[in-house]
Design a protein around this motif. Structure first.
Motif, PDB file in Angstrom:
ATOM      1  N   VAL A 172       0.834  -1.202   0.000  1.00 27.33           N
ATOM      2  CA  VAL A 172       0.000   0.000   0.000  1.00 27.33           C
ATOM      3  C   VAL A 172       0.874   1.261   0.000  1.00 27.33           C
ATOM      4  O   VAL A 172       0.643   2.194  -0.769  1.00 27.33           O
ATOM      5  N   LYS A 173       1.863   1.276   0.861  1.00 25.30           N
ATOM      6  CA  LYS A 173       2.724   2.462   0.960  1.00 25.30           C
ATOM      7  C   LYS A 173       3.544   2.655  -0.313  1.00 25.30           C
ATOM      8  O   LYS A 173       3.701   3.783  -0.800  1.00 25.30           O
ATOM      9  N   SER A 174       4.043   1.563  -0.876  1.00 26.92           N
ATOM     10  CA  SER A 174       4.857   1.658  -2.098  1.00 26.92           C
ATOM     11  C   SER A 174       4.011   2.069  -3.302  1.00 26.92           C
ATOM     12  O   SER A 174       4.433   2.889  -4.125  1.00 26.92           O
ATOM     13  N   SER A 228       1.273   3.795  -3.186  1.00 27.09           N
ATOM     14  CA  SER A 228       0.964   5.206  -2.981  1.00 27.09           C
ATOM     15  C   SER A 228       2.150   6.079  -3.366  1.00 27.09           C
ATOM     16  O   SER A 228       1.978   7.157  -3.950  1.00 27.09           O
ATOM     17  N   LEU A 248       2.255   6.432  -7.196  1.00 25.68           N
ATOM     18  CA  LEU A 248       1.200   7.315  -7.705  1.00 25.68           C
ATOM     19  C   LEU A 248       1.488   8.782  -7.382  1.00 25.68           C
ATOM     20  O   LEU A 248       1.322   9.659  -8.236  1.00 25.68           O
ATOM     21  N   VAL A 249       1.916   9.046  -6.148  1.00 20.35           N
ATOM     22  CA  VAL A 249       2.235  10.416  -5.760  1.00 20.35           C
ATOM     23  C   VAL A 249       3.385  10.959  -6.607  1.00 20.35           C
ATOM     24  O   VAL A 249       3.334  12.088  -7.105  1.00 20.35           O
ATOM     25  N   PHE A 267       7.142  10.531   2.734  1.00 19.79           N
ATOM     26  CA  PHE A 267       6.739   9.172   3.105  1.00 19.79           C
ATOM     27  C   PHE A 267       7.510   8.662   4.323  1.00 19.79           C
ATOM     28  O   PHE A 267       7.028   7.786   5.039  1.00 19.79           O
ATOM     29  N   TRP A 271       5.441   9.797   7.066  1.00 23.96           N
ATOM     30  CA  TRP A 271       4.121   9.152   7.088  1.00 23.96           C
ATOM     31  C   TRP A 271       4.099   8.010   8.103  1.00 23.96           C
ATOM     32  O   TRP A 271       3.238   7.948   8.978  1.00 23.96           O
TER      33      TRP A 271
END
Length: 319
Positions: A120-122, A124, A127-128, A248, A251
């Motif tokens: 999920v973090k990767s 995201s 995409l960011v 991140f 985050w």
């Protein structure tokens, strides 16, 4: 444990760090390799030492809190992923070392939820990075990028040289904070002075070899992109990449794939450039992006197969 660490140290340095320092190497290929190596090594030493001193022997900035040492210690199956990474790196595949190495530790340690969190973090992060660079290079750096493209090959002023080395230092530090966990996961979570010295010296020597070879096969991922050998363009790329990693990092402490963020930055930039540079056709751009994405997803597939397949092989034939 030692073999796993050394394999991971070399494979991670050869794969991920070149994706971070690739633009720096590409735009400073005329400078002595040992000068670039000394610059990167001083930052590496400072970043690891800061974490080690402030976190009571932890060199990975708390990113291994959810990845305890496996019950029974590190075994041969934990050393297989960095071996696979070495092979894939030789093939020029931009594999995520986070998935390839940490996934095996997550599965063998019974923390499969960590795999989902990393995905999920990767995802995201990609995409960011992709959207942010499209917007930035389409509206903020539009004219500047066109100017860089039209004047490429000309001598750059000292200000750009200082700016690029500063942005590289910032990016390199942020990458290390994210990815040191992929290397130190093989060692005790709290390092003694001897283990600390062993780890730092090993990393610096391996980094020196990679710099001596000016990046190797993975470097082609960088140099194949538009104007990445231009020190001015490299400065902007490194700065954007470093800021995204910083965001991140704040985050959460969950490790993430810096490779995916890197590919997102390059992909978004290439899409933006293809809109206003006539010699950067959109078809060729999409082909590059698709190729990089397939390689990254292939690495993820290998990671999952190893993570779930290796324990089964170990228990079936060696337990």
């Amino acid at each position: 444990m030692v073999v796993g660490f050394l394999l991971a140290a070399y494979s991670v340095v050869a794969n991920d760090s070149i994706q971070t320092l690739g633009t720096f190497l590409a735009s400073n290929s005329h400078r002595p390799w040992w000068l670039l190596w000394m610059f990167a090594s001083l930052i590496l030493l400072g970043v690891i030492a800061y974490s080690w001193f402030t976190l009571g022997g932890d060199p990975a900035y708390g990113r291994l809190e959810k990845f305890p040492v496996p019950e029974g210690g590190v075994t041969w199956l934990h050393a297989v992923p960095p071996l696979a990474l070495l092979v894939l790196t030789r093939m020029g595949v931009p594999v995520s070392t986070t998935f390839l190495i940490l996934t095996v530790f997550a599965v063998t340690g019974g923390q499969t939820s960590n795999l989902v969190a990393m995905l999920v973090k990767s995802g995201s992060g990609y995409l960011v990075a992709f959207v942010a660079t499209i917007v930035l290079f389409s509206f903020v750096f539009h004219r500047l990028t066109r100017y860089f493209h039209d004047t490429r090959g000309k001598k750059n002023g000292a200000l750009w040289v200082v700016g690029q080395w500063a942005s590289t230092g910032f990016l390199w530090s942020q990458w290390l904070i994210q990815d040191l966990a992929n290397i130190f996961v093989y060692l005790p979570r709290q390092l003694s002075t001897q283990w600390f010295a062993f780890g730092v010296i090993s990393l610096i020597l391996m980094q020196g070899y990679i710099f001596y070879r000016f990046g190797g096969k993975i470097q082609e991922i960088v140099t194949s992109k538009t104007d990445t050998t231009d020190i001015r363009a490299a400065t902007i790329i490194d700065l954007i990449y470093g800021i995204i990693l910083l965001i991140f990092k704040e985050w959460s402490s969950m490790p993430m794939s810096t490779t995916w963020v890197f590919l997102g930055v390059l992909a978004g930039r290439e899409i933006a450039l293809s809109r206003y540079l006539v010699d950067v056709p959109i078809r060729e751009t999409l082909k590059k992006i698709f190729s990089d994405a397939i390689k990254a997803l292939s690495g993820l597939a290998v990671s999952i197969v190893l993570a779930f397949g290796l324990p089964w092989v170990f228990h079936a034939f060696f337990a």
